[in-house]
Structure formats: C-alpha cells, structure tokens
Design a protein around this motif. Structure first.
Motif, PDB file in Angstrom:
ATOM      1  N   GLU A 132       0.849  -1.185   0.000  1.00 57.62           N
ATOM      2  CA  GLU A 132       0.000   0.000   0.000  1.00 57.62           C
ATOM      3  C   GLU A 132       0.891   1.243   0.000  1.00 57.62           C
ATOM      4  N   VAL A 133       0.390   2.326  -0.603  1.00 57.99           N
ATOM      5  CA  VAL A 133       1.170   3.558  -0.703  1.00 57.99           C
ATOM      6  C   VAL A 133       1.330   4.177   0.682  1.00 57.99           C
ATOM      7  N   SER A 134       2.569   4.538   1.003  1.00 54.64           N
ATOM      8  CA  SER A 134       2.863   5.166   2.286  1.00 54.64           C
ATOM      9  C   SER A 134       3.711   6.405   2.041  1.00 54.64           C
ATOM     10  N   HIS A 135       3.472   7.441   2.873  1.00 56.11           N
ATOM     11  CA  HIS A 135       4.216   8.698   2.741  1.00 56.11           C
ATOM     12  C   HIS A 135       5.030   9.021   3.993  1.00 56.11           C
ATOM     13  N   ASP A 136       5.164   8.032   4.896  1.00 51.79           N
ATOM     14  CA  ASP A 136       6.012   8.252   6.070  1.00 51.79           C
ATOM     15  C   ASP A 136       6.449   6.910   6.662  1.00 51.79           C
ATOM     16  N   PHE A 137       7.086   6.079   5.848  1.00 52.41           N
ATOM     17  CA  PHE A 137       7.513   4.770   6.335  1.00 52.41           C
ATOM     18  C   PHE A 137       9.014   4.791   6.634  1.00 52.41           C
ATOM     19  N   ALA A 138       9.415   3.923   7.567  1.00 54.74           N
ATOM     20  CA  ALA A 138      10.830   3.782   7.919  1.00 54.74           C
ATOM     21  C   ALA A 138      11.516   2.909   6.877  1.00 54.74           C
ATOM     22  N   ILE A 139      12.640   3.377   6.350  1.00 54.37           N
ATOM     23  CA  ILE A 139      13.293   2.620   5.286  1.00 54.37           C
ATOM     24  C   ILE A 139      13.998   1.378   5.825  1.00 54.37           C
ATOM     25  N   ASN A 140      14.139   1.266   7.159  1.00 54.21           N
ATOM     26  CA  ASN A 140      14.647   0.013   7.720  1.00 54.21           C
ATOM     27  C   ASN A 140      13.518  -0.944   8.078  1.00 54.21           C
ATOM     28  N   PHE A 141      12.264  -0.527   7.748  1.00 53.10           N
ATOM     29  CA  PHE A 141      11.056  -1.326   7.955  1.00 53.10           C
ATOM     30  C   PHE A 141      10.868  -1.715   9.420  1.00 53.10           C
ATOM     31  N   ASN A 142      11.301  -0.831  10.308  1.00 44.25           N
ATOM     32  CA  ASN A 142      11.076  -1.009  11.740  1.00 44.25           C
ATOM     33  C   ASN A 142      10.306   0.208  12.241  1.00 44.25           C
ATOM     34  N   PRO A 143       8.972   0.136  12.273  1.00 49.72           N
ATOM     35  CA  PRO A 143       8.186   1.335  12.649  1.00 49.72           C
ATOM     36  C   PRO A 143       8.421   1.776  14.087  1.00 49.72           C
ATOM     37  N   ASP A 144       8.863   0.867  14.958  1.00 49.32           N
ATOM     38  CA  ASP A 144       9.097   1.236  16.358  1.00 49.32           C
ATOM     39  C   ASP A 144      10.418   1.965  16.553  1.00 49.32           C
ATOM     40  N   ASN A 145      11.367   1.735  15.674  1.00 50.40           N
ATOM     41  CA  ASN A 145      12.676   2.380  15.788  1.00 50.40           C
ATOM     42  C   ASN A 145      13.202   2.642  14.378  1.00 50.40           C
ATOM     43  N   ASP A 146      13.022   3.867  13.898  1.00 55.48           N
ATOM     44  CA  ASP A 146      13.426   4.210  12.531  1.00 55.48           C
ATOM     45  C   ASP A 146      14.832   4.789  12.465  1.00 55.48           C
ATOM     46  N   GLU A 147      15.603   4.686  13.550  1.00 55.78           N
ATOM     47  CA  GLU A 147      16.935   5.278  13.574  1.00 55.78           C
ATOM     48  C   GLU A 147      17.972   4.315  13.015  1.00 55.78           C
ATOM     49  N   CYS A 148      18.993   4.895  12.375  1.00 56.65           N
ATOM     50  CA  CYS A 148      20.106   4.138  11.809  1.00 56.65           C
ATOM     51  C   CYS A 148      21.406   4.625  12.447  1.00 56.65           C
ATOM     52  N   GLU A 149      22.384   3.740  12.469  1.00 56.05           N
ATOM     53  CA  GLU A 149      23.669   4.061  13.077  1.00 56.05           C
ATOM     54  C   GLU A 149      24.517   4.885  12.105  1.00 56.05           C
ATOM     55  N   GLY A 150      24.516   6.188  12.297  1.00 53.48           N
ATOM     56  CA  GLY A 150      25.366   7.064  11.498  1.00 53.48           C
ATOM     57  C   GLY A 150      24.907   7.177  10.053  1.00 53.48           C
ATOM     58  N   ILE A 151      25.659   7.960   9.297  1.00 55.46           N
ATOM     59  CA  ILE A 151      25.347   8.153   7.884  1.00 55.46           C
ATOM     60  C   ILE A 151      25.492   6.844   7.113  1.00 55.46           C
ATOM     61  N   GLN A 152      26.487   6.042   7.471  1.00 58.05           N
ATOM     62  CA  GLN A 152      26.680   4.776   6.775  1.00 58.05           C
ATOM     63  C   GLN A 152      25.489   3.847   6.993  1.00 58.05           C
ATOM     64  N   GLY A 153      24.900   3.895   8.173  1.00 53.19           N
ATOM     65  CA  GLY A 153      23.715   3.085   8.427  1.00 53.19           C
ATOM     66  C   GLY A 153      22.529   3.507   7.586  1.00 53.19           C
ATOM     67  N   VAL A 154      22.378   4.829   7.380  1.00 51.94           N
ATOM     68  CA  VAL A 154      21.302   5.318   6.506  1.00 51.94           C
ATOM     69  C   VAL A 154      21.541   4.869   5.066  1.00 51.94           C
ATOM     70  N   VAL A 155      22.796   4.936   4.615  1.00 52.99           N
ATOM     71  CA  VAL A 155      23.119   4.512   3.249  1.00 52.99           C
ATOM     72  C   VAL A 155      22.820   3.034   3.057  1.00 52.99           C
ATOM     73  N   GLU A 156      23.190   2.205   4.025  1.00 52.51           N
ATOM     74  CA  GLU A 156      22.933   0.780   3.909  1.00 52.51           C
ATOM     75  C   GLU A 156      21.440   0.473   3.921  1.00 52.51           C
ATOM     76  N   SER A 157      20.680   1.163   4.769  1.00 52.72           N
ATOM     77  CA  SER A 157      19.230   0.956   4.797  1.00 52.72           C
ATOM     78  C   SER A 157      18.595   1.382   3.484  1.00 52.72           C
ATOM     79  N   TYR A 158      19.092   2.466   2.914  1.00 53.02           N
ATOM     80  CA  TYR A 158      18.566   2.937   1.630  1.00 53.02           C
ATOM     81  C   TYR A 158      18.835   1.915   0.520  1.00 53.02           C
ATOM     82  N   GLN A 159      20.024   1.377   0.483  1.00 50.10           N
ATOM     83  CA  GLN A 159      20.369   0.420  -0.564  1.00 50.10           C
ATOM     84  C   GLN A 159      19.607  -0.889  -0.407  1.00 50.10           C
ATOM     85  N   SER A 160      19.376  -1.321   0.825  1.00 52.64           N
ATOM     86  CA  SER A 160      18.622  -2.553   1.031  1.00 52.64           C
ATOM     87  C   SER A 160      17.124  -2.353   0.866  1.00 52.64           C
TER      88      SER A 160
END
Length: 740
Positions: free
Chosen positions: A382-410
């Motif tokens: 379903e279309v979403s406009h505020d989803f966590a890219i790590n697919f963890n709605p309870d904790n959308d935080e990533c470890e540093g910039i590298q963690g955001v990059v890895e979550s984006y690529q996966s």
C-alpha cells in the motif's frame, strides 16, 4: 507599468535566558532585518461618489524583474492613509536593493485593478536610501514620469534590534459612547507607539465590530520591537474610533499605558483603562469616561534562533526523508536517480552525505532517523508517505550516515516506486515529535528534517500549512531538489521572495525552510567527464580546471636553474597518457601529469604559445563558439586504438606513440582520409601502422630489428586479421619530425 502578483513559541533552552536572536539565516553577506512603515498624503481621487480606497504594493527587483514582496491592507475612502501593515525586508549593506512602492485604488472583492485608472502612483528607491535617512518622503509618479498631482508617500525605516519575541494581546471594551444617530457605534481600536522625538508610529489597528457598544476584538500578535522598541516603559497611546464608511471616523476616546503596565494582565488578572475624551472632560462637569477598555489576556512568546538552541546545549536530531516516487525512474535502469552504481554514488546519496556529515557533529549518539515517502511497501504494498526505510516502525533510527546509506540500498529492491509527491505527512510527523519534546521541561533537542525529492510537491497547500505550524517549534527543514526538474515553484516554500503564508493567510513565525537545487552546488569532478574530453560542462568548470593546470605548470615556467635550486627533479618517469603518448607537458585534452624531461625553457615556451593558440576557441565558451559557427564537439578519431580526442598532442605534434596512427589534425588537413572504426576495426591496419612507425623510428635510434613484444603485444594480437579476411592496404609510412 511593472506589476506582479504574487500556540506558544519554542521553550528556551536551559540556562539561556533572554538571548538576542541572531539572523535566522546565515548567508555569505551581512544581513539584517528592516521594518518599513508607509503612509500617503493627497492621493488622487479615482472614484466618482466616494474617495479612493488605497492599497500599497511593495515590489523588489530580482534578476531584472519586479517581484511582489507584500501588500498592505485596504483603507476605505481615505486620501491620506496611514497603513498599519509593516513591511519587513532583508537588508544587505553591500548590495543595491531596488524597491518600488505602487499605490492602487482597490475595488472591494474584485481586488486591485490593473488598468491605468486604478493606478494612483508609484515611487522607486533603494533599501540603503531608506535606512540611511530613516524617513523618506517622495512624490508619486504616474506612467511616463508624470506627477500624480500633489501625492506623496512617506516611508519610515527601523532596524530590528535582534530580540525577535512577540506578544499576543486580547482587548475588549464596555459601555462606549454611541456616536451614531439611528444605530450603535461601530468601534475599532488603534495602538500607537510614542518615539523619543514625540512622533507617533501606528503599531496595530483592530477590525471593526459593527453596531456594538461593548465589542470584543479578535486577539492579535505584534512583535516587541514594533510595540515598544523592546523598552517596557515606553509610552503607548490607544485610541478608540467609531468607523465611518466615508473615511470620517468619529473619535470616541483614548488612554495611555506602557507595556510594563500591560504585563499585569498575564494569567487570570485583567487590566482596564478609562477611555477618555478630552473635549468632554473640559465641557462636562460630571464626565467620568466614554467607556472602559479591558485587556483580557497577554502572552509573551520568545522566538529563539537555531544558534540559540545550539549554544543552549541542545542536541541535533537529524531526520532524512527520501522521495521514492515513480518519477525517479526504475532503479534497475542506469538513467534512474535511484540507480545503484557500484563505482560512484547517485545524487540522493551525494546529497545525503553532504548534509549528514555536517549535522552529525552536533549529534551525540550519531543516530539518524530515515524515512521514505511515495512508495508501495510490503507486505500489502500500500502507498505510504512516512515509512521507515529500515522497515522497523518502532525504531526508525540508523547508526550514522553509513547506516542510513545501507538501509537505503537494502530498501530499494523491496519497495515499488509509486506516488504522488506528498511531503506534508513527513513534516507533520517530525513536528509531532518536536512538539512532544518541547512539552518536556528540558527541551534538549533541535530537529532538522532533510527532504530529498526529484520534483515539485503535489500537496502544496497542506505543505504550507504544515510549515506554518512547524515554525512555532524547535525545528528546521532543508529541501534538496535532486535531478534536472524545474524547481521554480519550490522557491515559494523557501520564503526568500516573501513571507510564506498558510492557505488561510497566517504567516510563518520564523523562516525555517531552505530549498537547495542540488545540481547548482554539486562539484563537477573530472570523473564525470570522460578522458576523451567531451563537450565541457560550462565555462566556469573549464576555468577551474585551467587554474589547476596553471598551478601544475608553475614550476616549469621558472626555468631549469630555478628548479635545480629548489631541488625539483628535471625528469618525471610516470606515464603521461596511454592514448596520446609520452609528451613534454600535460596532455592538452585529458590533463594527465607530464612525464619526460623538458628540453629547455625556450622550447617549452614556444610550444606553450602554440598550444594556447590551439585552445583559444575552447576558452571562449559555448555561446561564442556557437556564434562563430564552430562545432562544440569534434567526433573525428585521433587514435582509433586509444579513444577519441578533440585536438592532437598540443606539443610534439606526432602520431600516437604506441601505434603511430596519425591524429585527427592530420586527417583534417587531407593528408590521410578519416576512416570509420568499429568493433574489429583495427585488424591488420593497426599492426601495420605500429610496424611502419617502428621502422621509421629505427634508423634514428640505431635499432636493427623489430622487438618481439611489439608484434606480440595485446594490442597487436587484438588487431591481427582473421584467417578468412584479406589484409587491407597499410597506411602510408610517415616519418617523425626531427627532435628539437
């Protein structure tokens, strides 16, 4: 005739106190805010039955065009209006900022007219002139420089002192005098500030309450700088009028107070003043008052800047929101903005890293929230406009910039790009977190939202409303436009060309949005352009490369003696360019470092002048080359084996040192006809050219036989003819020029 159309504040950080607010933005130039108050006299009367209903438009010149900044309210039937609207403009001391004030006769709901009959006059000046004189009075002009009668306009400037707090006031009145014969009065309230020179400046004018002797006016907000110049004991004069549609308002009464006295109304307390009419007080013995004005409520809001929060000990909470709409293209396609190139990051990753590396210095835990919008997500897609890219709605935080990059690529292979481009849900989600943080006693976090998008948002009205709400919170928004789309409409959200307002007309409390087109700021690297020197990106990028080349050649121009004294080696053994041979100076095309020993300073200067003449058309830029009929690119091959070049070797003028095939310059002169080279194009010609080039070089070097490595080299083996293919005629042998 130019014409263009166009809750409580954040809690103070611990230990801050009342800190004067620096400029909300941090541009390269020196910036300050200036308030402009406008009044007119002796305006032209364009109406037949009544007087004109004037309104002032403020326009500022930007890139040669007049753009509307703001407009005042409409004053009915008045040829000598004093406008309550205060214009706020940015003042840059080192820039010439041209302003134009235009006065029009408004026609009610029809708005401002665009015909000459509705134009009451205009005046042009600069911000510097107004700031220098503080009070400017000039005549108004009609079209073609004609005077608009005796009409004049007066602009008073005042620089904002830095304390950008504001106060919210709510007034009402009781038992006012009745000034109408057949009905009750239509009262409204005006507040004036009395300056040191005894002049009065209109601060605010309330709305008119029809047919009511005990009106309750709507609460309003006014800055402390406008109300009392941030001086609590400065006198204020409040006047109550009975509204008249013909512009002749009846005076009911007045009273004097100070902001210090008004502050007694904070909380459940109320402050009231007798509304006095001096004439009645003299004539009537038993005169008490003409009514009572009551201050129902007063709220003081302190507006803190980003720097105040940081200096107060707040930590940055960084959130990135990535656009996953279908307009980005299929991520599996190399043309997509989301394409994952194993050799270099895409523009989304470049923008993310560029901003994130700055913000992470202010984040102690180095954890960043990463969200996405505009995509179908599993499991129901379903279309979403505020989803966590790590697919963890309870904790959308990533470890540093590298963690955001890895979550984006996966995340990319798991979602389906869809649409539309709605960013209001993302802004509202971060604003709710900021509001919860503000309600705490500590208020130790400042929130930054980075939005990466490839196009104009589709929910512009909801986005404006969300930004206005977020301007009251400890929050800032950075919007980065990725790709080559037209982002003109996105400048509205930035607010640089005027105050951003919600669809209901409410302005932002402070400027919290900064829009940046990424294509205007990303670095043009040499890797982005192939070594075969395609058309240069722009004259500016070409000049940057020229300066780098000049620094590289600076030691060579000092001569051999100077280089010997400085301990520099006279020879460099590193190869220059495999495609263009070993030259005496860097290759004029691919800019690879030089290699052999320079023969002499004099010979080098001669070659340098020749190369300068050859490169002169390139420095004139694409426009000049287009006017002179020159082609911006040259596609004829220089060396079929080692790439396509625009010019031959700028110094030695010899064929390629590896295969000895003549360059494009010789082909263009007609000595050798250019040929079409494709896959398997070398065949026997390349080997023949190498052998003949070696034979031409052998007598001069004293070599008697052809080396086995030359014939057995990979290039020779690739160029060997197939068994069933008849050999072609070899290229004519060309002797090398004598060495200098």
């Amino acid at each position: 005739m130019p014409f263009a159309h166009g809750a409580a504040g954040p809690r103070a950080p611990a230990g801050m106190g009342d800190v004067p607010e620096p400029c909300p933005q941090a541009p390269l130039a020196v910036l300050s805010k200036v308030e402009l108050r406008v009044s007119c006299k002796h305006l032209l009367d364009r109406d037949t039955l009544n007087k004109s209903d004037p309104c002032v438009l403020l326009l500022m010149q930007s890139q040669g065009q007049w753009m509307e900044v703001d407009r005042s309210e409409v004053i009915k039937s008045n040829l000598n209006p004093v406008f309550a609207k205060i214009f706020t403009v940015d003042y840059y001391f080192e820039e010439v900022q041209k302003l134009r004030f235009e006065v029009y006769d408004s026609h009610g709901q029809a708005g401002l007219g665009t015909h000459d009959d509705d134009f009451l006059g205009g005046m042009e000046c600069t911000v510097g002139q107004i700031v220098a004189q503080k009070r400017v009075t000039k005549p108004l002009f009609l079209k073609y420089g004609k005077f608009a009668g005796k009409s004049t306009i007066t602009i008073i400037s005042e620089e904002i002192s830095g304390n950008n707090g504001y106060v919210e006031l709510a007034f009402r009145a009781k038992k006012l005098d009745d000034k109408d014969l057949f009905s009750k009065s239509d009262p409204f309230l005006e507040i004036y500030r009395i300056d040191d020179d005894r002049s009065e400046q209109l601060v605010y004018r309330t709305e008119v309450v029809k047919n009511n002797l005990s009106p309750i006016w709507e609460p309003f907000k006014v800055s402390l700088n406008s109300l009392c110049s941030c001086e609590e004991k400065r006198k204020l004069r409040c006047v109550v009028w009975d509204y008249d549609s013909r512009g002749k308002h009846d005076f009911i009464g007045e009273f004097f107070t100070t902001f210090e006295e008004m502050q007694k109304a904070m909380g459940e307390n109320k402050v009231q003043w007798d509304c006095m009419n001096p004439k009645y007080k003299i004539k009537k013995r038993n005169y008490k008052n003409s009514g009572v004005v009551v201050l129902l409520d007063l709220k003081i809001h302190r507006v803190y800047s980003f720097l105040d929060y940081i200096m107060g000990g707040c930590q940055i909470h960084f959130t990135v929101a990535i656009d996953f709409t279908a307009s980005n293209g299929d991520p599996r396609n190399s043309c997509s903005l989301h394409y994952i190139n194993p050799y270099q990051p895409n523009e989304y990753l470049k923008a993310l890293v560029a901003v994130g590396e700055i913000c992470q210095d202010y984040d102690s835990d180095k954890k960043f929230s990463a969200l996405g919008f505009g995509a179908r997500i599993p499991p129901k897609y379903e279309v979403s406009h505020d989803f966590a890219i790590n697919f963890n709605p309870d904790n959308d935080e990533c470890e540093g910039i590298q963690g955001v990059v890895e979550s984006y690529q996966s995340c990319l292979p798991k979602i389906q790009l869809y649409g539309p481009t709605n960013v209001a849900p993302i802004i509202s989600k971060v604003a709710r977190v900021a509001a919860d943080e503000e309600r705490t006693k500590e208020a130790s976090q400042y929130f930054i939202l980075l939005i990466l998008t490839d196009g104009v948002v589709t929910d512009m009205a909801d986005t404006r409303e969300a930004i206005v709400r977020a301007s009251y919170l400890p929050m800032s928004i950075i919007i980065v436009g990725v790709g080559n789309a037209d982002f003109t409409d996105m400048q509205i959200l930035d607010g640089d060309d005027g105050v951003l307002r919600s669809p209901k007309g409410e302005p932002v409390l402070r400027d919290i949005v900064q829009f940046v087109p990424f294509r205007e700021f990303k670095n043009v690297s040499g890797a982005a352009t192939s070594p075969s020197c395609r058309e240069r990106r722009s004259s500016r990028a070409f000049d940057v490369r020229e300066r780098e080349r000049e620094r590289e050649l600076a030691p060579l121009r000092r001569g051999p003696e100077s280089r010997a004294r400085s301990g520099e080696r006279r020879t460099r053994s590193r190869p220059c360019c495999p495609a263009h041979g070993q030259c005496h100076v860097p290759c004029a095309v691919c800019r690879v470092s030089s290699c052999r020993e320079r023969r002499s300073s004099r010979a080098f200067d001669v070659r340098e002048r020749e190369r300068e003449r050859e490169l002169a058309p390139l420095r004139r830029g694409p426009e000049s080359r287009a006017r002179s009929g020159e082609r911006r690119t040259r596609s004829r091959p220089c060396c079929p084996a080692h790439g396509q070049c625009h010019v031959p070797c700028a110094v030695c003028r010899v064929p390629c040192a590896m295969c000895r095939v003549p360059c494009a310059m010789e082909m263009r002169r007609g000595s050798i006809q250019p040929r079409q080279w494709g896959q398997g194009a070398l065949e026997g010609d390349l080997l023949a050219g190498r052998l003949q080039g070696w034979r031409a070089l052998a007598p001069a070097e004293g070599i008697s036989s052809v080396p086995r490595a030359l014939v057995a080299s990979p290039v020779a083996r690739l160029s060997a003819p197939e068994p069933d293919t008849p050999p072609r005629a070899a290229l004519p042998t060309r002797s090398l020029p004598p060495s200098r």
